[in-house]
Scaffold this motif. Structure first.
Motif, PDB file in Angstrom:
ATOM      1  N   GLY A 133      -7.243  -8.365 -15.446  1.00 44.18           N
ATOM      2  CA  GLY A 133      -5.994  -9.115 -15.342  1.00 44.18           C
ATOM      3  C   GLY A 133      -4.740  -8.439 -15.861  1.00 44.18           C
ATOM      4  N   LYS A 134      -4.827  -7.209 -16.370  1.00 44.84           N
ATOM      5  CA  LYS A 134      -3.587  -6.584 -16.851  1.00 44.84           C
ATOM      6  C   LYS A 134      -2.794  -6.053 -15.664  1.00 44.84           C
ATOM      7  N   VAL A 135      -1.535  -6.476 -15.550  1.00 41.13           N
ATOM      8  CA  VAL A 135      -0.656  -5.943 -14.500  1.00 41.13           C
ATOM      9  C   VAL A 135       0.634  -5.489 -15.191  1.00 41.13           C
ATOM     10  N   GLY A 156      -4.808   2.501  -5.368  1.00 39.41           N
ATOM     11  CA  GLY A 156      -5.364   2.817  -6.687  1.00 39.41           C
ATOM     12  C   GLY A 156      -4.721   1.947  -7.759  1.00 39.41           C
ATOM     13  N   GLY A 157      -4.918   2.354  -9.015  1.00 36.32           N
ATOM     14  CA  GLY A 157      -4.423   1.555 -10.137  1.00 36.32           C
ATOM     15  C   GLY A 157      -2.916   1.374 -10.137  1.00 36.32           C
ATOM     16  N   VAL A 158      -2.190   2.354  -9.627  1.00 37.21           N
ATOM     17  CA  VAL A 158      -0.724   2.246  -9.608  1.00 37.21           C
ATOM     18  C   VAL A 158      -0.307   1.058  -8.734  1.00 37.21           C
ATOM     19  N   ILE A 159      -0.857   0.995  -7.527  1.00 37.56           N
ATOM     20  CA  ILE A 159      -0.478  -0.084  -6.601  1.00 37.56           C
ATOM     21  C   ILE A 159      -0.997  -1.429  -7.112  1.00 37.56           C
ATOM     22  N   GLY A 160      -2.222  -1.444  -7.657  1.00 32.78           N
ATOM     23  CA  GLY A 160      -2.780  -2.696  -8.194  1.00 32.78           C
ATOM     24  C   GLY A 160      -1.921  -3.247  -9.322  1.00 32.78           C
ATOM     25  N   ASP A 161      -1.507  -2.376 -10.238  1.00 29.91           N
ATOM     26  CA  ASP A 161      -0.684  -2.819 -11.380  1.00 29.91           C
ATOM     27  C   ASP A 161       0.674  -3.338 -10.906  1.00 29.91           C
ATOM     28  N   LEU A 162       1.279  -2.591  -9.982  1.00 30.53           N
ATOM     29  CA  LEU A 162       2.618  -2.961  -9.512  1.00 30.53           C
ATOM     30  C   LEU A 162       2.577  -4.235  -8.665  1.00 30.53           C
ATOM     31  N   SER A 164       6.245   5.238  -9.076  1.00 32.97           N
ATOM     32  CA  SER A 164       6.567   4.039  -8.287  1.00 32.97           C
ATOM     33  C   SER A 164       6.222   2.748  -9.022  1.00 32.97           C
ATOM     34  N   LYS A 165       5.651   2.843 -10.235  1.00 34.59           N
ATOM     35  CA  LYS A 165       5.424   1.620 -11.030  1.00 34.59           C
ATOM     36  C   LYS A 165       6.736   1.260 -11.725  1.00 34.59           C
ATOM     37  N   SER A 166       7.772   0.973 -10.905  1.00 37.25           N
ATOM     38  CA  SER A 166       9.116   0.848 -11.462  1.00 37.25           C
ATOM     39  C   SER A 166       9.789  -0.447 -11.005  1.00 37.25           C
ATOM     40  N   ASP A 186     -12.194  -0.509 -13.213  1.00 38.55           N
ATOM     41  CA  ASP A 186     -11.391  -0.696 -14.423  1.00 38.55           C
ATOM     42  C   ASP A 186     -10.102  -1.477 -14.171  1.00 38.55           C
ATOM     43  N   SER A 187      -9.125  -0.853 -13.490  1.00 38.48           N
ATOM     44  CA  SER A 187      -7.793  -1.473 -13.509  1.00 38.48           C
ATOM     45  C   SER A 187      -7.709  -2.786 -12.742  1.00 38.48           C
ATOM     46  N   SER A 188      -8.589  -3.002 -11.737  1.00 42.30           N
ATOM     47  CA  SER A 188      -8.478  -4.265 -10.982  1.00 42.30           C
ATOM     48  C   SER A 188      -9.253  -5.400 -11.664  1.00 42.30           C
ATOM     49  N   THR A 191       0.839  -1.202   0.000  1.00 39.07           N
ATOM     50  CA  THR A 191       0.000   0.000   0.000  1.00 39.07           C
ATOM     51  C   THR A 191       0.876   1.254   0.000  1.00 39.07           C
ATOM     52  N   ASP A 192       0.253   2.436   0.139  1.00 39.81           N
ATOM     53  CA  ASP A 192       1.064   3.657   0.268  1.00 39.81           C
ATOM     54  C   ASP A 192       0.767   4.329   1.602  1.00 39.81           C
ATOM     55  N   LYS A 193       1.413   5.463   1.836  1.00 39.97           N
ATOM     56  CA  LYS A 193       1.323   6.136   3.137  1.00 39.97           C
ATOM     57  C   LYS A 193      -0.120   6.459   3.520  1.00 39.97           C
ATOM     58  N   PRO A 201      -9.019  -2.546  -4.304  1.00 41.38           N
ATOM     59  CA  PRO A 201      -8.860  -1.264  -4.981  1.00 41.38           C
ATOM     60  C   PRO A 201      -9.465  -0.131  -4.162  1.00 41.38           C
ATOM     61  N   THR A 202      -8.818   1.034  -4.186  1.00 41.42           N
ATOM     62  CA  THR A 202      -9.278   2.124  -3.320  1.00 41.42           C
ATOM     63  C   THR A 202      -9.777   3.347  -4.086  1.00 41.42           C
ATOM     64  N   THR A 203      -9.555   3.400  -5.413  1.00 34.61           N
ATOM     65  CA  THR A 203     -10.134   4.496  -6.196  1.00 34.61           C
ATOM     66  C   THR A 203     -11.263   3.901  -7.050  1.00 34.61           C
ATOM     67  N   LEU A 204     -12.173   4.762  -7.487  1.00 32.92           N
ATOM     68  CA  LEU A 204     -13.252   4.257  -8.338  1.00 32.92           C
ATOM     69  C   LEU A 204     -12.658   3.694  -9.631  1.00 32.92           C
ATOM     70  N   ASN A 222     -16.509   2.457   1.797  1.00 26.84           N
ATOM     71  CA  ASN A 222     -15.981   3.454   2.738  1.00 26.84           C
ATOM     72  C   ASN A 222     -14.812   4.206   2.106  1.00 26.84           C
ATOM     73  N   LEU A 223     -14.072   3.488   1.232  1.00 24.99           N
ATOM     74  CA  LEU A 223     -12.891   4.099   0.620  1.00 24.99           C
ATOM     75  C   LEU A 223     -13.274   5.165  -0.398  1.00 24.99           C
ATOM     76  N   ILE A 224     -14.426   4.986  -1.013  1.00 21.06           N
ATOM     77  CA  ILE A 224     -14.895   5.981  -2.000  1.00 21.06           C
ATOM     78  C   ILE A 224     -15.156   7.324  -1.307  1.00 21.06           C
ATOM     79  N   ASP A 225     -15.582   7.271  -0.023  1.00 19.14           N
ATOM     80  CA  ASP A 225     -15.941   8.510   0.684  1.00 19.14           C
ATOM     81  C   ASP A 225     -14.777   9.492   0.751  1.00 19.14           C
ATOM     82  N   SER A 226     -13.548   8.958   0.867  1.00 23.19           N
ATOM     83  CA  SER A 226     -12.417   9.880   1.045  1.00 23.19           C
ATOM     84  C   SER A 226     -11.783  10.322  -0.279  1.00 23.19           C
ATOM     85  N   LEU A 227     -12.290   9.792  -1.394  1.00 19.84           N
ATOM     86  CA  LEU A 227     -11.718  10.169  -2.702  1.00 19.84           C
ATOM     87  C   LEU A 227     -11.973  11.636  -3.009  1.00 19.84           C
TER      88      LEU A 227
END
Ligand SMILES: NC(=O)c1ccc[n+]([C@@H]2O[C@H](COP(=O)([O-])OP(=O)(O)OC[C@H]3O[C@@H](n4cnc5c(N)ncnc54)[C@H](O)[C@@H]3O)[C@@H](O)[C@H]2O)c1
Length: 373
Positions: free
Chosen positions: A142-144, A105-111, A76-78, A137-139, A42-44, A129-132, A169-174
């Protein structure tokens, strides 16, 4: 809680949509996995909040759950980040049956999905996944992937999770901007596949914009089903899956060409919205679709507060130069086939097809339609 059964080629798993899901994640993993080791990537933003809730729920069920916090952001997708996670997996003896959870979000899911797909040729993987955008979409599909130098998603794989948990609940803070960016992909799915869904989005715009639960969940379920339907027999994008790229070819070019040293000018969904307006212009010139379809596309995007044009000078660019660099990026786009430009166009709302033989002139005109001075 709503459950969407997903079947993509031979892979089957469930998507859970509800609230307060950490306990459900732990319960499901106890039934699925004999292995006790779990790593949450995850991230901070989630380190001390949602990641902790998952960790506590899992450890209460005798799992040994640790948390890997990455810096976040597109850079960070590196490979460096991949190597850091491999290091953690190795030091802590993570085996093939251990579980990796992508929380972000999609960055962490892909990585994290890329790491899971390669560690011992594939370890158990769960999406949270934590973003809409990541949820609908990204989760799904199967594309990673990770980026290589400047090439986005250059190194990647196809890999599916054993389960996907979407906690509302995660959508609320977006932020409003990230929420609307996710809605662009919802609208895209309606445009390419389901005119009744377009009507639904028009009719319930107020509720969806307010993130009203019932309407949002219905829209998410519908979008996920459309995505799965397009990916199911075409994981590697030979036919139907291509239609999901509607708005992406030109949108991606705009996203790339407008990037500055301060970062991105547009969120992914904003780029897709602009790309759909540009595609409507191509459809008008190449397929002679009516002006009315383009108007309807712009109208619904505007109702959802998504951009339908922008000013080059406000972003610090000269209009003609920006249009030229967008066109150049299109010409090297990986979706070209036999050196011909390949576009997904909507010729009536709810129906899309793949078209080739689009002239550079029509592409320039399309960029002129969305890029103002
Ligand atoms: N694999 C695929 O099929 C696919 C499809 C589309 C996009 N993508 C990839 O997805 C990425 C974009 O994903 P994204 O739009 O989710 O962006 P993102 O992952 O960069 O997240 C956006 C920002 O939102 C923050 N955030 C995440 N969840 C939050 C929450 N619940 N509340 C508040 N803030 C939150 C993050 O910390 C981050 O700063 C790109 O790398 C793109 O290539 C992949």
């Amino acid at each position: 809680m709503k459950i969407v059964n997903v079947k993509i080629s031979e892979h089957k798993y469930d998507v859970y949509i509800g609230r307060d899901l950490p306990g459900h994640i732990a319960k499901l993993l106890s039934s699925l996995s004999q292995e006790q080791k779990v790593l949450v990537v995850t991230d901070k933003f989630f380190e001390k909040t949602y990641a902790k809730l998952i960790q506590t729920s899992l450890n209460d069920r005798d799992f040994d759950c640790s948390i890997h916090v990455m810096s976040g952001g597109k850079s960070s997708k590196s490979f460096n980040e991949v190597l850091r996670i491999y290091g953690e997996l190795e030091v802590n003896n993570f085996a093939r049956d251990s579980v990796l959870i992508a929380l972000g979000g999609g960055v962490i899911g892909d990585l994290a999905g890329f790491v899971a797909s390669t560690w011992y040729r594939g370890m158990a993987f769960v999406h949270v996944p934590t973003t809409l955008m990541a949820m609908i979409d990204s989760s799904i599909g199967g594309k990673v992937a990770i980026n290589y130098r400047d090439t986005i998603n250059a190194v990647g794989n196809y890999y599916h999770p054993v389960a996907n948990f979407m906690d509302l609940n995660l959508i609320d803070s977006l932020s409003e901007r990230d929420y609307l960016s996710g809605l662009a992909e919802v609208i895209k799915c309606a445009f390419i596949a389901d005119n009744d869904f377009v009507d639904y989005l028009l009719k319930h715009k107020e509720q969806i914009l307010k993130r009203s639960q019932g309407y949002l969940v219905h829209s998410m379920q519908r979008t996920i089903k459309i995505k799965v339907d397009h990916v199911h027999n075409d994981v590697r994008e030979g036919g139907k899956r291509l239609l999901l790229n509607y708005g992406h070819t030109m949108g991606h070019a705009i996203e790339m060409a407008t990037r500055t040293e301060n970062g991105e000018s547009f969120r992914h969904g904003e780029g897709v919205a602009l790309g759909m307006v540009a595609a409507a212009s191509v459809a008008q010139s190449h397929l002679s679709t009516t002006v009315e379809i383009g108007r309807q596309i712009r109208d619904i995007l505007k109702k959802y507060k998504l951009p339908t044009f922008f000013s080059a000078s406000e972003l610090g660019f000269k209009r003609d130069e920006l249009i030229e660099s967008c066109a150049r990026l299109i010409l090297k786009d990986k979706k070209r086939k036999n050196n011909q430009l390949r576009f997904i166009l909507v010729n009536q709302l709810g129906k899309a097809n793949v078209y080739t033989g689009i002239s550079k002139e029509h592409v320039i005109q399309a960029f002129q339609a969305v890029i103002r001075g």
